[in-house]
Design a protein around this motif. Structure first.
Motif, PDB file in Angstrom:
ATOM      1  N   ALA A  44      10.189  50.341  46.888  1.00  0.00           N
ATOM      2  CA  ALA A  44       9.841  49.881  45.843  1.00  0.00           C
ATOM      3  C   ALA A  44      10.124  50.254  44.442  1.00  0.00           C
ATOM      4  CB  ALA A  44       8.214  49.499  45.986  1.00  0.00           C
ATOM      5  N   LEU A  45       9.868  51.633  44.271  1.00  0.00           N
ATOM      6  CA  LEU A  45      10.200  52.502  43.325  1.00  0.00           C
ATOM      7  C   LEU A  45      11.528  52.168  42.572  1.00  0.00           C
ATOM      8  CD1 LEU A  45       8.994  54.371  41.023  1.00  0.00           C
ATOM      9  CD2 LEU A  45       9.673  56.273  42.530  1.00  0.00           C
ATOM     10  N   GLU A  46      12.533  52.347  43.780  1.00  0.00           N
ATOM     11  CA  GLU A  46      14.032  52.215  43.452  1.00  0.00           C
ATOM     12  C   GLU A  46      14.144  50.781  42.802  1.00  0.00           C
ATOM     13  OE1 GLU A  46      17.781  53.250  43.178  1.00  0.00           O
ATOM     14  OE2 GLU A  46      16.327  54.209  43.536  1.00  0.00           O
TER      15      GLU A  46
ATOM     16  N   GLY B  31       8.879  40.732  41.991  1.00  0.00           N
ATOM     17  CA  GLY B  31       9.280  41.043  43.194  1.00  0.00           C
ATOM     18  C   GLY B  31      10.576  39.861  43.664  1.00  0.00           C
ATOM     19  N   GLU B  32      10.883  39.044  42.590  1.00  0.00           N
ATOM     20  CA  GLU B  32      11.979  38.049  42.703  1.00  0.00           C
ATOM     21  C   GLU B  32      13.276  39.230  42.898  1.00  0.00           C
ATOM     22  OE1 GLU B  32      14.240  34.220  40.842  1.00  0.00           O
ATOM     23  OE2 GLU B  32      12.752  35.336  39.695  1.00  0.00           O
ATOM     24  N   GLY B  33      13.784  38.730  43.973  1.00  0.00           N
ATOM     25  CA  GLY B  33      15.218  39.587  44.325  1.00  0.00           C
ATOM     26  C   GLY B  33      14.980  40.751  45.203  1.00  0.00           C
ATOM     27  N   PHE B  34      13.763  41.165  45.612  1.00  0.00           N
ATOM     28  CA  PHE B  34      13.530  42.355  46.385  1.00  0.00           C
ATOM     29  C   PHE B  34      14.086  42.230  47.944  1.00  0.00           C
ATOM     30  CE2 PHE B  34      10.519  44.937  49.117  1.00  0.00           C
ATOM     31  CZ  PHE B  34      11.175  46.193  48.596  1.00  0.00           C
TER      32      PHE B  34
ATOM     33  N   PHE C 113      17.845  43.040  47.497  1.00  0.00           N
ATOM     34  CA  PHE C 113      17.694  44.380  47.241  1.00  0.00           C
ATOM     35  C   PHE C 113      17.803  45.308  48.497  1.00  0.00           C
ATOM     36  CE2 PHE C 113      15.283  48.280  46.609  1.00  0.00           C
ATOM     37  CZ  PHE C 113      16.190  49.101  45.933  1.00  0.00           C
ATOM     38  N   LEU C 114      16.938  44.721  49.353  1.00  0.00           N
ATOM     39  CA  LEU C 114      16.693  45.616  50.549  1.00  0.00           C
ATOM     40  C   LEU C 114      18.009  45.549  51.405  1.00  0.00           C
ATOM     41  CD1 LEU C 114      12.998  44.342  51.743  1.00  0.00           C
ATOM     42  CD2 LEU C 114      13.759  46.541  50.795  1.00  0.00           C
TER      43      LEU C 114
END
Length: 251
Positions: free
Chosen positions: A70-72, A88-91, A94-95
């Motif tokens: 989450a920090l990254e 958090g859109e796009g998280f 990102f993962l």
């Protein structure tokens, strides 16, 4: 925003992200102890919001892993609104880029379902389609176009049993031990009575909703659904979607 204000804004954001700046004015801010406190507070707020908005992911990976990811994410995606309720859109995407997540290839799909829940929860209120009106239109032979409800969300993963995993990890109280068949799964999330509800949905159902969202009439949507899931019972699917509150109207 004029050019000087824009440059200041960009420099401030860069300092917030990196902790340093070549701009003398921003550098003076960085030298103040209060800026470090502000910077830490911003990132802590982002991390806390992601933990809250992605509870199934959080439960699967644990607090330490989730806080690190989450920090990254926050360092590259600062919030665009003061409220973090929808942050958090796009998280999920990102993962999918994280080396640490390679051993959990289903994780982005779980994150997408967490995001679907948030979007369904926050969507605008709309009336739910009355099934009787649709039945009458279809009985008259009309090839109507269904309009998905603002709170309707769906997602299908062609490779991973994301619905089974997500459903079991969405609530802290659920201690179900999983032994899913390792195949693709999908989910439908709706909010017919002010509370988000969810159920499994196959590839044909998800494709049907894709087509409705794109403005296709029922006949075309049905053809596309059957292409993705041959043998699908279209009448049963339509009844399932209407009963779940997936649509708001038709034309």
């Amino acid at each position: 925003m004029n050019a000087p204000e824009s440059r200041y804004h960009d420099a401030f954001l860069q300092a917030l992200l990196s902790g340093h700046s070549d701009d003398p004015e921003i550098g003076a801010l960085l030298a103040q102890p209060a800026f470090a406190i502000y910077r830490n507070t911003v990132f802590k707020g982002c991390v806390d919001a992601l933990l809250a908005n992605y509870p199934a992911v959080h439960r699967l990976v644990g607090r330490a892993w989730m806080e690190s990811a989450a920090l990254e994410f926050a360092r590259h995606h600062l919030p665009r609104q003061a409220s973090l309720i929808a942050y958090g859109e796009g998280f999920a995407e990102f993962l999918g880029t994280l080396e640490a997540a390679r051993a959990l290839p289903y994780l982005p799909g779980i994150a997408l379902l967490d995001r679907c829940w948030t979007e369904s929860h926050l969507a605008a209120d709309q009336p739910v389609l009355a099934g009787a009106a649709l039945h009458t239109a279809l009985a008259e032979g009309r090839d109507v176009t269904l309009v998905p409800h603002a709170a309707c969300r769906w997602h299908h993963d062609g490779q991973h049993p994301v619905y089974t995993i997500w459903n079991a990890n969405r609530n802290e109280e659920d201690a179900t031990e999983l032994a899913p068949q390792w195949c693709g799964e999908g989910a439908l999330l709706t909010r017919p009575h002010g509370q988000v509800q969810w159920q499994a949905l196959g590839p044909g159902g998800c494709r049907f909703l894709d087509a409705c969202r794109d403005g296709c009439a029922i006949a075309s949507a049905a053809d596309q659904a059957l292409t993705h899931e041959p043998g699908l019972d279209l009448a049963l699917l339509l009844g399932q979607l209407v009963l779940a509150g997936a649509f708001t109207s038709f034309y």
